[in-house]
Design an enzyme around this catalytic site. Structure first.
Site, PDB file in Angstrom:
ATOM      1  NE  ARG A  82      -3.632   2.227   2.635  1.00 21.53           N
ATOM      2  CZ  ARG A  82      -3.481   3.146   3.589  1.00 21.53           C
ATOM      3  NH1 ARG A  82      -2.550   3.007   4.519  1.00 21.53           N
ATOM      4  NH2 ARG A  82      -4.264   4.210   3.611  1.00 21.53           N
ATOM      5  CG  HIS A 126      -0.861   9.048   3.587  1.00 26.03           C
ATOM      6  ND1 HIS A 126      -0.867   7.681   3.836  1.00 26.03           N
ATOM      7  CD2 HIS A 126      -0.625   9.629   4.785  1.00 26.03           C
ATOM      8  CE1 HIS A 126      -0.643   7.463   5.122  1.00 26.03           C
ATOM      9  NE2 HIS A 126      -0.473   8.636   5.721  1.00 26.03           N
ATOM     10  CD  GLU A 171      -4.645   7.600   9.790  1.00 23.57           C
ATOM     11  OE1 GLU A 171      -4.099   8.648  10.184  1.00 23.57           O
ATOM     12  OE2 GLU A 171      -4.323   6.472  10.211  1.00 23.57           O
ATOM     13  CG  ASN A 300      -5.489   3.426   8.571  1.00 24.37           C
ATOM     14  OD1 ASN A 300      -5.680   2.420   7.891  1.00 24.37           O
ATOM     15  ND2 ASN A 300      -5.019   4.546   8.053  1.00 24.37           N
ATOM     16  CE1 TYR A 302      -0.173   2.745  13.634  1.00 29.63           C
ATOM     17  CE2 TYR A 302      -2.027   4.094  12.910  1.00 29.63           C
ATOM     18  CZ  TYR A 302      -0.845   3.420  12.632  1.00 29.63           C
ATOM     19  OH  TYR A 302      -0.341   3.415  11.361  1.00 29.63           O
ATOM     20  CD  GLU A 376      -1.665   4.176   8.208  1.00 29.04           C
ATOM     21  OE1 GLU A 376      -1.411   4.536   9.393  1.00 29.04           O
ATOM     22  OE2 GLU A 376      -1.748   4.968   7.265  1.00 29.04           O
TER      23      GLU A 376
END
Length: 474
Positions: A82, A126, A171, A300, A302, A376
């Site tokens: 990606r 991005h 995002e 994504n 985290y 991600e």
């Protein structure tokens, strides 16, 4: 998702094992072959914006080391890669014809990937808006959405015969609320209403861009978007804390999933922000236009967020999104953020794979029939080569193992998860943190540009090659 016959710990055939990067973080060659500045070039060259005064001028020099990096991907058994396209490399002013030298880089990258049997997964945006478009108003300006659609069509015409997996935005929350709200990301503006306007125009741009892609791409192409939805948890079960979580969920998640998945902004979001704006920048038909058919949704993830009703004015905001006197949460001044207990990464983010499980289950239910990809997921640690030159990162292996296990568990309860993209392939320019935070599975010596796969890269290569999640190393 795993079939009933899949052994415990195994992923289904065809599951994509990938790694992800972003153009400004790795390419370098900031002024070569017709490329002009993006907002991140301007931001990183502004004193005080990025730690240590770091910039992406050279980064990982991927622009010149592309072939070697693709060979490394193949050695690590990646079945997908990606990457993002630099808008200002392809269409320097954000308007007009393409620069073929810029497109040639991406043509060559795609050809290299296909030659190694690696599926290219292309992200159009991005975070690196051409500076000239920011000078004309940036994402708070409606015209930027139309410029994005033109750009999407240009890239689709150039690469549509070889790329089947297309992502409009990565995002968009960060682009809107960190770029125009808290100012910790480019372009560094601190205007709450502009942040909301930017969010809407990013939604609009997705819709316009998806239309442009569908008109230019073969029918086999798949089109999606990658969001960074937040798992928002109230600190206590009190009504005040639960309402604080609702308010942040609207700003973090439903400001995008509302239009994209349901064709409209949630009423509570509009009410929460009514003191700032009447949302008159949303024109008739915009929400329906944003609601384009999605072939896949990228998630994504985290770390989760823990919030409460703020009992003290001006309490420190520990939301994990950088230090700023300005909040990225317009209309949520009465919400406090709390650091969860337990293990943390070098970013200060708590390690909690249950959040990934929750998101995959949630969006599997909210977007039935839409394939899910983890586009991600990863962690920054203080990686250093040992005396023998190797880089051992057992913390990252444990992190990846726990989050891949969460992916499996979500699939077992019905989430249609079809791939996982590790963030990131390489240590790189980590935005406002410069080169001080290392997310890569591959260690990069930025002085020599030497690449050294960390132990986590070798571990991930084994998982990607076998499709089986093994036990953790002793």
């Amino acid at each position: 998702m795993p079939s009933a016959s899949s052994p415990l710990g195994s992923f289904p055939p065809g599951f994509l094992w990938g790694a992800a990067t972003a153009a400004y973080q790795i390419e370098g060659a900031a002024a070569e072959d017709g490329r002009t500045p993006s907002i991140w070039d301007t931001f990183s060259h502004t004193p005080g914006r990025v730690e240590n005064g770091d910039t992406g001028d050279v980064a990982c020099d991927h622009y010149h080391r592309r072939a070697d990096d693709v060979r490394l991907m193949a050695e690590l058994n990646l079945s997908a890669y990606r990457f993002s396209v630099s808008w200002s490399r392809v269409q320097p002013t954000g308007r007009g014809p393409a620069v073929q030298r810029g497109l040639d880089f991406y043509r060559g990258l795609v050809d290299d990937l296909l030659a190694k049997g690696i599926t290219p997964s292309l992200t159009l945006y991005h975070w690196d808006l051409p500076q000239e478009l920011e000078d004309a108003g940036g994402w708070p300006a409606r015209d930027t959405a139309y410029r994005f659609a033109e750009y999407a069509g240009i890239v689709a015409e150039a690469l549509g015969d070889r790329v089947e997996m297309w992502t409009t935005f990565n995002e968009p929350w960060c682009s809107a609320f960190l770029g125009y709200g808290s100012g910790v990301h480019a372009p560094g503006r601190t205007e709450p209403v502009a942040a909301l306007r930017a969010a809407h125009h990013l939604n609009l741009a997705h819709g316009l861009g998806a239309q442009a892609l569908r008109s230019a791409l073969p029918a086999r192409a798949r089109i999606g978007i990658s969001l960074n939805p937040s798992v928002v948890r109230p600190l206590t079960p009190s009504a005040e804390d639960v309402d604080a979580a609702r308010r942040i969920d609207a700003l973090a998640n439903r400001v995008f999933s509302g239009p994209l998945l349901k064709g409209g902004y949630p009423a509570d979001l509009l009410a929460d922000t009514a003191s700032l704006t009447d949302w008159s920048f949303v024109e008739s038909g915009d929400e329906a236009l944003a609601h384009q058919r999605l072939d896949f949704l990228g998630i994504n993830y985290y770390t989760p967020a823990v919030v409460s009703h703020a009992t003290e004015p001006d309490a420190p905001r520990t939301d994990g999104h950088g230090a700023s006197a300005h909040s990225p949460w317009p209309g949520a001044d009465a919400v406090a953020f709390h650091q969860p207990p337990g293990e943390r990464t070098e970013m200060g983010w708590s390690v909690d794979p249950s959040g990934l499980y929750e998101l995959l289950v949630r969006y599997g239910q909210e977007a039935p029939g839409v394939a899910l990809y983890v586009t991600e997921n990863g962690a920054a640690y203080d990686d250093k080569p040992g005396a023998d030159g190797t880089v051992h990162d057992p913390e990252r292996i444990a992190y990846l193992h726990a989050h891949l296990d969460a992916v499996q568990r979500a699939a077992q309860v019905g989430a249609d998860v079809r791939g996982y993209f590790l963030w990131s392939l390489l240590d790189n320019f980590e935005w406002a943190y410069g080169y001080g935070k290392r997310f890569g599975a591959v260690y990069v010596d930025f002085e020599t540009q030497t690449r050294t796969p960390k132990s986590s890269a070798r571990w991930y290569a084994e998982v990607a090659g076998t499709g089986v999640l093994p036990g953790l190393p002793a």
